[in-house]
Enzyme design. Structure first.
Site, PDB file in Angstrom:
ATOM      1  N   GLU A 196      69.341  69.726 138.942  1.00 41.39           N
ATOM      2  CA  GLU A 196      70.141  69.066 139.969  1.00 41.39           C
ATOM      3  C   GLU A 196      69.241  68.406 141.020  1.00 41.39           C
ATOM      4  OE1 GLU A 196      72.764  71.606 137.734  1.00 41.39           O
ATOM      5  OE2 GLU A 196      70.859  72.079 138.707  1.00 41.39           O
ATOM      6  N   GLY A 220      83.491  70.198 134.993  1.00 39.46           N
ATOM      7  CA  GLY A 220      82.716  71.410 135.209  1.00 39.46           C
ATOM      8  C   GLY A 220      81.406  71.264 135.954  1.00 39.46           C
ATOM      9  N   HIS A 221      80.995  70.045 136.294  1.00 41.25           N
ATOM     10  CA  HIS A 221      79.744  69.847 137.029  1.00 41.25           C
ATOM     11  C   HIS A 221      79.829  68.507 137.736  1.00 41.25           C
ATOM     12  CE1 HIS A 221      75.502  69.072 137.887  1.00 41.25           C
ATOM     13  NE2 HIS A 221      75.259  70.349 137.662  1.00 41.25           N
ATOM     14  N   PRO A 222      79.412  68.444 139.012  1.00 42.54           N
ATOM     15  CA  PRO A 222      79.587  67.189 139.756  1.00 42.54           C
ATOM     16  C   PRO A 222      78.734  66.040 139.265  1.00 42.54           C
ATOM     17  CG  PRO A 222      78.317  68.770 141.045  1.00 42.54           C
ATOM     18  CD  PRO A 222      78.852  69.511 139.865  1.00 42.54           C
TER      19      PRO A 222
END
Length: 387
Positions: A200, A219-221
């Protein structure tokens, strides 16, 4: 106290290390007074403490006593490793810093865990798991964009810190075998979580973008659709990970979704795509949907709560739920060690100890006479909880 140091030493104990837990005289480890659901195992024992302290022996001592200081330094002469996760400076002021132990045993490995390291602007701040999750960006990456940042439902910072402790300790022990020298190992929660979020951070620092949480079950930005959690007709949920979008909409019999099938659209319109896919998954019961997805090798899995996960067929097959007998709590169900070893498999040989339960036997092993031990207990500088 609490999770980072205790979990690290339990991991070592499961592999056969003889771990002596030095607790404070009287109440012992702070985790003994904390619990979930406002309930106690066997009516008196903390599930938190029982989870992270098996395979250890406990001695409960008054660390402020000079007599106790002399005893611990005598023990240190034969010790391989010291692990502590007090705030920086606390043990140094009491005479239990790295230099104090090194003076009596130059081969000792001293592992120090903290929230933010041993120096810097946050030195005096409390270093607690949820606080660290917020500081490093994990919470702002979790949850929906139309809601608040969300902490993880587990002590990730502490547990990653514990594993960093273990690999630091084992590396130091290996180097000691080569060099004959001990060393200090420093671990902190903030650094551990920064490393844990490596991909990230790499993306933000190199791509010129910031993560924005989606307003859907993605499920993930940073990910495009369909990566996310989807509803099914029977009120359950299914996770769908990285999978070819064409394969997904084909198996869902939803050819109208083909208009979204390019990478940029799947990211920029991911909430819209999620809504469309969710409408399709909601036409199937969970088991039927999973069977369809597995048939074309879509990466998917059911979403389960902890109770359901204990009965998952793979969990059962791996024998990951086990138990031990505790003198006060009775039969305690726990998660088994996660690492398999062909020649030296981990095992659970002792329950989590009562406060100072093994104080007398430990001191006897280090050469202290019975009358010396009696005097120490009588003075209150050592306490023993008995069943």
């Amino acid at each position: 106290h609490l999770l980072q140091g205790p979990f690290a030493t339990q991991l070592l104990a499961d592999m056969g290390a003889d771990v002596i837990k030095i607790e404070r005289a009287g109440p012992g480890d702070l985790f003994r007074s904390m619990t979930f659901f406002a309930k106690w195992v066997g009516g008196s024992e903390s599930p938190n403490f029982l989870a992270w302290n098996r395979n250890k022996r406990s001695i409960a001592l008054n660390l402020k006593s000079r007599k106790v200081h002399a005893i611990i330094m005598e023990m240190a002469k034969k010790a391989d490793v010291v692990v502590q996760n007090f705030r920086p400076g606390v043990l140094d002021r009491l005479g239990y810093g790295y230099d104090d132990f090194k003076a009596v045993n130059p081969r000792i490995v001293y592992c120090s865990g903290s929230g933010y390291g041993e120096e810097g602007p946050y030195l005096e701040r409390p270093g607690q798991d949820m606080l660290i999750q917020g500081l490093v960006g994990l919470q702002t990456n979790t949850g929906r964009g139309d809601g608040p940042p969300i902490p993880a439902g587990s002590g990730l910072a502490d547990q990653i810190g514990a594993m960093n402790m273990v690999y630091g300790i084992l590396s130091a022990l290996y180097w000691r075998e080569k060099s004959g020298k001990g060393q200090k190992v420093e671990v902190n929660l903030m650094a551990g979580m920064l490393a844990h979020l490596g991909q990230e951070y790499c993306a933000v620092m190199n791509l010129g973008e910031d993560f924005v949480r989606p307003n859907s079950g993605i499920g993930h930005p940073g990910m495009q659709a369909p990566f996310g959690v989807y509803e099914t007709r029977d009120g359950r949920y299914v996770s769908i990970a990285m999978s070819p979008f064409k394969t997904l909409y084909t198996v869902l019999e939803a050819p109208h979704l083909a208009v979204y099938d390019d990478l940029e659209t799947l990211f920029k319109k991911r909430d819209e795509v999620w809504e469309k896919v969710n409408a399709e998954t909601s036409k199937f019961d969970s088991d039927e949907l999973l069977e369809r997805l597995f048939s074309v090798d879509i990466w998917a899995a059911p979403v389960q709560d902890i109770r359901a996960a204990t009965e998952d067929p793979q969990v059962v097959h791996m024998k990951m739920i086990t138990s031990y007998e505790h003198p006060k709590a009775g039969t305690v169900k726990v998660v088994a060690p996660a690492v398999g070893m062909s020649e030296t498999p981990p095992s659970i040989d002792r329950p989590a100890p009562m406060v100072g339960e093994h104080g007398r036997e430990i001191l006897a092993e280090f050469g202290f006479a019975a009358d010396e031990i009696d005097a120490l207990e009588a003075s209150g500088d050592m306490t023993i909880e008995r069943a």
